[in-house]
Design an enzyme around this catalytic site. Structure first.
Site, short mmCIF file in Angstrom:
data_model
loop_
_atom_site.label_atom_id
_atom_site.label_comp_id
_atom_site.label_asym_id
_atom_site.label_seq_id
_atom_site.Cartn_x
_atom_site.Cartn_y
_atom_site.Cartn_z
N LYS A 16 0.83 -1.22 0.00
CA LYS A 16 0.00 0.00 0.00
C LYS A 16 0.86 1.27 0.00
CE LYS A 16 -2.59 -1.85 3.42
NZ LYS A 16 -3.54 -2.13 4.45
N HIS A 48 16.03 -0.84 -1.59
CA HIS A 48 15.44 0.38 -2.15
C HIS A 48 16.36 1.59 -2.03
CE1 HIS A 48 14.04 1.25 1.97
NE2 HIS A 48 13.85 2.49 1.57
N LEU A 94 19.29 1.69 -3.12
CA LEU A 94 20.01 1.79 -4.40
C LEU A 94 19.16 2.49 -5.46
CD1 LEU A 94 21.80 -1.66 -4.68
CD2 LEU A 94 22.71 0.51 -3.89
N LYS A 136 17.47 5.23 -4.83
CA LYS A 136 17.31 6.66 -4.50
C LYS A 136 18.15 7.50 -5.46
CE LYS A 136 15.85 5.92 0.19
NZ LYS A 136 14.63 6.60 0.59
N HIS A 143 21.36 -1.52 3.41
CA HIS A 143 21.34 -0.20 2.77
C HIS A 143 22.72 0.50 2.87
CE1 HIS A 143 17.16 -0.96 2.63
NE2 HIS A 143 16.82 -0.45 3.80
N ARG A 161 23.79 14.43 0.45
CA ARG A 161 22.60 14.20 1.28
C ARG A 161 21.57 13.44 0.47
NH1 ARG A 161 19.66 18.88 2.42
NH2 ARG A 161 21.38 19.76 3.58
N TYR A 186 27.03 19.03 -1.38
CA TYR A 186 27.78 20.26 -1.13
C TYR A 186 29.19 19.93 -0.65
CZ TYR A 186 25.91 19.78 3.70
OH TYR A 186 25.54 19.33 4.94
#
Ligand SMILES: NC(=O)C1=CN([C@@H]2O[C@H](COP(=O)(O)OP(=O)(O)OC[C@H]3O[C@@H](n4cnc5c(N)ncnc54)[C@H](OP(=O)(O)O)[C@@H]3O)[C@@H](O)[C@H]2O)C=CC1
Ligand SMILES: O=C1O[C@H](COP(=O)(O)O)[C@@H](O)[C@H](O)[C@H]1O
Length: 596
Positions: free
Chosen positions: A115, A278, A280, A282, A340, A475, A483
């Site tokens: 869901k 998951h 990987l 991003k 992760h 980030r 940065y």
């Protein structure tokens, strides 16, 4: 029913009487399930069938097919078709959506992940026109539901990712019409036969000669193997590819993971299995290799010569709320660090791959993992959050969660130092830290560089030169950004130096109010047969080898985690661990507003 389904499917209508002989002709010899393909023994398909069913087009072969089949990983998917000539098998692996439909089956369709992530991701892909015209979703779970109830369930999860998108409601209706539900037990052959029948009816109604099938095992690990078996043995397509997405946890340690791999291998070949991580998927992780390999200012610096330490940090500002039952069996090391964060580390530290092909990248990642020494208990800090009163509100401790066993010692926080014993990274600490119920929600990679040798401005920095060294921050979330902290002269007369940022903030730079969710990217990759971002069995094995001795020691010695208050920065021990290697956590500086 069939007539209704036909009217749903927009494509050309090929009657079942045409499809059956094609399917039969396409199965000239039927192997035992799970047997390895031996293309030499099979004749090529009859040329007429080939013409109708298959269109030769070598250029779209996925990378897994062009690597040597000798490694047991890169064989074409012959499973669902029987023993075919290799050429024919290649054709069946392609996506030719003029002739082929796509069915996505979500096992565990009533669950949280389905869901929260899977249905919204499928809809987003559908909305963007990235799925084939003849595309259907099949839900399967034990809960009894009609198609209409299933559609209602899905409807409640759908949003238009960017507000006020054009024709969103219309698209949602179109999407929902393509959703079907088939209840059943995960370990029951008849349930999967029912599902297969249902899929066959819907697919036949589309009028495509071929169907590709993709299964998402969104179920608890205790039913992974029977469900994978049911899907593979009873629901594999005979006219295209069958792929199975497996969610973590991939076991609890080396032995259980190996048992799971064996269980899956009894029904599926490695190239059909897509182990999802998951993180990987991003955006910033996908960008990691672009940043490094396509910028001259970074790649030459990517080694022990210039990098002092690397920190990979994950924090959440909420506890296990509701997921304590699952979490308590795993803990934060298995939940986040072993998968992760370690995957990010491998991608970050790998040698340049020969190409961007999945096997080339995964070969390099596995080398990194195998070059690391197992994580030591002395290099690990464990924590567990306790309750805290904040602004008059009581924030519950981990053990206050009703689904957590009393007196649980499961860590909700861990930090550890890892080392890669190769020429590039010798002696460089990779500090990994993950925790729940901390002061902020954030995931980032911090690369702290060495200080400038013989720096002419040394006298301006005081005794701690490291504090003025460059730091690259990637980030991952939220507010995706890259940065670089640099030393700069404060404008004006005089010579005052300060650390400032070369700053790439995604939101302002790319003016996209929202980036695609990781599941969107990964589901699309499965459709396209791209395994770059999925975990290969030997990567998984190497990842477990690094953490299994530590996990066993923690559990057999019943080590007590250091308590930290809900919403804090975690146990003090993490700072001692970093200090042991002359490192200061980069995320302790207040660079962003806190967000408890
Ligand atoms: N939720 C998340 O955020 C994440 C989940 N995962 C992984 O994804 C998978 C699915 O997660 P999630 O959706 O949260 O899981 P759920 O606990 O919601 O389970 C999914 C479905 O499986 C069925 N189910 C639940 N318990 C059992 C059981 N003991 N035996 C058989 N069937 C059962 C239920 O459907 P029914 O009773 O109708 O059959 C349930 O709706 C898991 O492997 C999880 O570890 C990974 C990352 C994040
Ligand atoms: O896999 C998991 O990830 C989530 C965090 O994912 P994110 O994409 O929201 O950052 C974590 O909450 C969960 O415990 C873990 O199982």
């Amino acid at each position: 029913m069939l007539a209704q389904q036909r009217s749903l499917c927009g494509g050309s209508k090929v009657p079942a009487s045409t499809l059956l002989p094609l399917a039969r002709a396409a199965r000239p010899c039927v192997p035992a399930m799970g047997s390895s393909p031996s293309p030499q023994v099979c004749p090529k398909l009859n040329q007429d069938v080939r013409r109708q069913l298959l269109t030769p087009l070598r250029s779209s072969l996925t990378t897994e097919h062009v690597t040597s089949p000798g490694n047991g990983v890169a064989q074409p998917s012959l499973h669902s078709f029987g023993k075919l000539n290799v050429e024919d098998a290649y054709d069946l692996e392609r996506n030719d959506w003029n002739t082929t439909s796509l069915s996505v089956v979500v096992l565990g369709a009533s669950g949280d992940l389905a869901k929260k992530k899977i249905f919204p991701a499928l809809f987003a892909l559908f909305y963007e026109g990235l799925l084939p015209p003849e595309f259907h979703v099949f839900g399967f779970a034990r809960s009894r539901m009609t198609d209409a109830e299933f559609r209602e369930l899905i409807a409640s999860t759908l949003t238009c990712r960017v507000s006020a998108r054009e024709r969103c409601v219309e698209k949602q209706d179109d999407f929902l019409r393509r959703c079907f539900y088939s209840p059943g037990q995960y370990d029951e052959a008849e349930s999967f036969q029912d599902l297969n029948r249902r899929m066959g009816e819907v697919e036949a109604g589309c009028g495509k000669q071929r169907s590709n099938r993709m299964f998402f095992l969104s179920i608890p690990p205790n039913v992974f193997i029977p469900a994978a078996g049911g899907a593979a043995d009873y629901c594999s397509t005979r006219t295209g590819w069958t792929r199975v997405i497996v969610e973590k946890p991939f076991g609890r340690d080396s032995a259980s993971s190996a048992a799971l791999s064996r269980g899956l291998a009894a029904h599926l070949r490695e190239d059909q299995i897509y182990r999802i991580d998951h993180y990987l998927g991003k955006e910033l992780i996908e960008n990691l290799t672009v940043l490094r390999f396509s910028n001259l200012v970074f790649e030459p610096l990517w080694s022990r010569q210039y990098i002092r330490n690397v920190q990979i940090v994950f924090s959440e500002n909420f506890g296990t709320e509701g997921r304590g039952g699952y979490f308590d069996q795993y803990g934060i090391i298995r939940d986040v660090i072993q998968n992760h964060l370690l995957q990010i580390l491998a991608l970050f530290a790998m040698e340049p791959p020969v190409s961007l092909a999945a096997e080339d990248i995964r070969n390099e990642k596995v080398k990194v993992l195998r070059s690391m020494r197992a994580v030591q208990l002395d290099d690990t800090v464990l924590g567990q959050y306790r309750s805290r009163v904040h602004s008059g509100r009581t924030l519950p401790g981990y053990r206050d969660d009703k689904t957590v066993p009393e007196g649980s010692l499961t860590p909700t926080f861990a930090a550890c130092a890892l080392f890669i014993n190769n020429a590039r990274w010798d002696g460089v600490p990779f500090l990994l830290k993950a925790g729940k119920a901390l002061h902020t929600r954030r995931a980032e990679i911090r690369v702290q560089f060495r200080h400038v040798p013989g720096n002419l401005y040394k006298h301006k920095f005081g005794p701690d030169l490291d504090s003025a060294s460059n730091e690259l921050v990637i980030r991952i979330q939220p507010k995706e950004a890259i940065y670089l902290k640099v030393n700069n002269k404060v404008p004006g007369l005089g010579l005052q130096l300060d650390t400032t940022r070369l700053d790439l903030q995604y939101q302002s730079a790319f003016q996209q109010s929202e980036l695609p969710d990781a599941y969107e990217r990964l589901l699309l990759d499965v459709v396209n047969g791209d395994k770059r971002l999925f975990i290969r069995y030997d990567e998984l094995e190497a990842a477990w080898d690094l953490f299994t001795p530590l996990l066993h020691e923690i559990e057999s010695r019943k080590l007590i985690p250091e308590l930290y208050p809900y919403g804090s920065r975690g146990p003090v021990g993490a700072h001692y661990l970093a200090a042991k290697y002359g490192v200061r956590w980069g995320d302790i500086a207040n660079e962003e507003p806190e967000d408890v």
